[in-house]
Design an enzyme around this catalytic site. Structure first.
Site, short mmCIF file in Angstrom:
data_model
loop_
_atom_site.label_atom_id
_atom_site.label_comp_id
_atom_site.label_asym_id
_atom_site.label_seq_id
_atom_site.Cartn_x
_atom_site.Cartn_y
_atom_site.Cartn_z
N GLU A 121 0.83 -1.20 0.00
CA GLU A 121 0.00 0.00 0.00
C GLU A 121 0.87 1.25 0.00
OE1 GLU A 121 -4.18 -0.82 2.08
OE2 GLU A 121 -2.52 -1.39 3.39
N GLU A 143 -3.68 -9.64 3.32
CA GLU A 143 -4.44 -9.36 4.54
C GLU A 143 -5.55 -10.37 4.80
OE1 GLU A 143 -2.67 -5.28 3.57
OE2 GLU A 143 -3.34 -7.07 2.49
#
Length: 695
Positions: A121, A143
């Protein structure tokens, strides 16, 4: 206010380009901790006020690691947050990375090594990404494997960079991709040899800055996604893919999928707000808590069986005595690059195992059949794997030991028998230990390495290193009947038999356990192991348990009738052929009826699971009190990798503590109030103490 920079260094590269080097002190990896993010914010403050800088190249000083992601320890301590706190956490991270993305200068991520989760990210917030093609660089958003979704604009930036369909694929599968695959997807702008990484990133920064291209890129990547394929079709496709992926718990991937479909038509800021709300649906859920605990257990597994300061010996040549089901599987697990000798009273059976070993790819050192036990003289490690009979094992082990050199290590693959009982007849008990390969040995990663009363540290260390070398997880355990895995499984198998004779249907038991997350129901699993094997193990183990349990008469009757499970063609199920799927056993109900007790309404699915698990936890408490393992986390690790305990439940004891041990113990006492149940549900004093500690 001055900020002390510890994890971030700056260095000029020329032509107005600076290198920002990420290097958390005292850590092997860069992790997005609170302190790191504060330093990043301070660095961005400085860059916003530096008109003489044209661009930055952000690299890592950690070998093989760019940014390993978010601080999982911190997340594990915040799982009780409310929705507003979770949304604020996401918005804070999104805002910080958005400041990076909106710097008035070009920003290039120079990636070498692992760049995952929050690390990716971070890289996605940069204007471009250059990756070292060194075989170690892996990128992805895993995740969902922790029961979470990307929460710092990963679900927003990724589809606007590579397209909605491939972005959903990466997010909902959690898979990592190589540098080449990342380039093919459009996730990175260039892949280069490691020595050219900074130079290439610097030149790219100059190019994007000179023509202002980076500003156009930024504008286009903040718009809603248009002209995508039919989102209904995309959603249906990925729902099928998610539901067929048994490696993942469904909750987080499905939330991620529906959020990404929903936010595709939103502008950047609105999509980020939706991402934060989506994260609040999974953050701190039961599955999230369990998966995070399983993550820590897997990290612990990497260190299991290491003996600091103890010199271990590399074990090369291996001998396996006994070429039955377990012995054959153990032989096939042994590395094909190392010599292995197989002995069995039936030479044909040993030959069949040797042939399977030699049929493996890259079999550099062919397995051979030992004509007699004297052929094992050259072995560094010998694994005895015959029937679970104390007398037979004692006699055979003594004969084997007499034929080995003094430095060889002798082990017994045993599931329940105490090592001390077998070591009594040995002249070198310090070179002897137990090995329990969990069934099925080719699938289960855990191996219990059992220390006898005189087993040396060097022997334990050497055997544990060998177990690790064959791709398994060594778990040192103290000598005790059944060790950990079978000490706990035996009462559970008995309980399944008792439930059948108290009115539960076979299908209801199997469905309840599968619904909890196990791949197999306990009755199908017993058929696979063999009811003859289980009855023999129970006959040895049950009288030796600290807290007694009650043997199932049904299991005994089935074995007596010759119903051994798959191996005999009939058990709880019927098996028309050796490899055929389990079929209903049309004779089972009649046999159950002979042992059926008067009962009230049979328990529902949740209570079935709790009854099966609580009889195991009862024994686990005794094992902890007797120091069979170091702590409850080792029991959780054992069941995760030795018994197929579902990862999203986090481990046997972890699950119980999340449910509330005092409440479960009270429930167990209520079950035991009936005279027919009293012995099975006798709460151990150790479990009572464990419940008081958790109250």
């Amino acid at each position: 206010m001055n900020h002390a920079f510890n994890a971030i260094r700056r260095s000029p590269l020329g032509s107005g380009i600076e290198q920002i080097i990420l290097d958390m002190p005292g850590k092997s990896a860069n992790v997005l901790t609170k302190d790191f993010l504060e330093e990043l914010s301070a660095t961005i403050d400085q860059l916003e006020r530096s008109p003489d800088i044209a661009g930055v190249v952000i690299s890592s000083a950690k070998p093989g690691i760019y940014i390993a992601g978010a601080d999982i320890v911190a997340i594990s301590k915040s799982l009780d947050w409310g929705q507003n706190q979770i949304i604020e956490f996401c918005r804070h991270g999104q805002s910080l990375l958005d400041r990076l993305a909106n710097l008035p200068i070009v920003v290039i991520a120079a990636i070498q090594g692992v760049c995952v989760g929050g690390g990716l990210e971070f890289a996605l917030a940069c204007d471009a990404r250059v990756v070292a093609n060194d075989g170690k660089s892996l990128l992805g958003l895993p995740e969902v494997k922790l029961g979470l979704i990307p929460g710092w604009a990963g679900t927003v930036r990724l589809p606007r960079l590579i397209g909605l369909h491939p972005a959903i694929d990466l997010v909902t599968s959690g898979r990592l991709v190589s540098a080449a695959s990342a380039h093919e997807l459009g996730l990175v702008d260039a892949i280069v040899e490691p020595q050219l990484l900074i130079e290439t990133a610097t030149e790219l920064a100059k190019t994007l800055n000179s023509d202002g291209t980076f500003k156009n890129r930024r504008s286009s990547r903040r718009q809603a996604i248009t002209n995508s394929n039919d989102v209904t079709q995309i959603e249906a496709e990925f729902v099928r893919a998610i539901e067929s992926n048994r490696e993942l718990h469904l909750q987080a991937p499905l939330v991620a999928l529906r959020h990404m479909i929903d936010s595709a038509g939103s502008v950047f800021a609105e999509a980020c707000e939706k991402e934060a709300v989506a994260m609040s649906k999974v953050y701190g859920s039961e599955a999230c808590a369990g998966l995070i605990n399983s993550f820590f257990l897997n990290e612990r597994a990497k260190k299991s069986g290491r003996f600091a300061g103890v010199r271990s010996t590399e074990l090369q040549a291996v001998g396996v005595v006994g070429a039955g089901v377990m012995g054959g599987d153990i032989a096939e697990i042994c590395p094909s690059q190392k010599p292995i000798a197989i002995y069995d009273l039936d030479p044909a059976r040993a030959s069949a195992v040797a042939e399977r070993c030699n049929a493996r790819p890259n079999s550099a050192s062919p397995a051979r059949v030992a004509n007699n036990l004297g052929d094992l003289t050259h072995c560094d490690l010998v694994i005895e794997s015959i029937v679970e009979d104390v007398s037979a094992k004692r006699e055979l082990l003594g004969v084997i030991e007499a034929r080995l050199n003094r430095n060889a290590i002798l082990t017994s693959n045993t599931s329940v028998i105490r090592i001390s009982e077998m070591a009594e007849a040995l002249r070198r008990p310090d070179r002897f230990c137990g090995l329990h390969f969990c069934y099925p040995a080719k699938v289960r990663r855990l191996v219990e390495v059992v220390r006898g009363p005189k087993t040396s540290n060097e022997t334990m260390a050497s055997v544990c290193e060998w177990v690790r070398a064959i791709g398994k997880i060594p778990l040192p355990v103290r000598d005790a009947p059944g060790f950990i895995i079978n000490r706990l499984l035996c009462p559970m198998f008995n309980e399944a038999g008792h439930l059948l004779t108290q009115g539960c249907r076979l299908r209801d038991i199997e469905d309840a356990v599968r619904g909890f997350g196990f791949a197999f129901g306990p009755l199908e699993f017993m058929d696979a192991i063999g009811l003859d094997t289980l009855n023999a193990a129970g006959a040895y183990l049950i009288p030796r348990l600290t807290t007694p349990t009650e043997p199932s008469l049904l299991l005994h009757a089935m074995n007596k009738a010759g119903w051994k499970g798959r191996k005999s063609g009939r058990g709880f199920y019927a098996y028309p052929a050796a490899e055929s799927p389990a079929q209903p056993n049309d004779q089972l109900d009649a046999l159950i009826a002979q042992y059926l007790r008067g009962t009230t309404r049979p328990p529902g699915p949740d209570e079935i699971v709790r009854r099966l698990l609580m009889v195991m936890i009862n024994q686990a408490a005794d094992a902890l009190a007797e120091n069979v393992v170091l702590d409850s986390a080792e029991i959780d690790l054992a069941f995760l990798h030795g018994a197929g305990f579902p990862e999203h439940r986090g481990g046997l004891i972890f699950w119980a503590r999340r449910q509330g041990l005092p409440q479960l113990v009270d429930e167990m006492r209520r079950w035991g109030a009936a005279a027919s149940n009293a012995r099975r549900y006798c709460v151990s004093s150790a479990l009572e103490e464990l419940a008081r500690e958790g109250a």
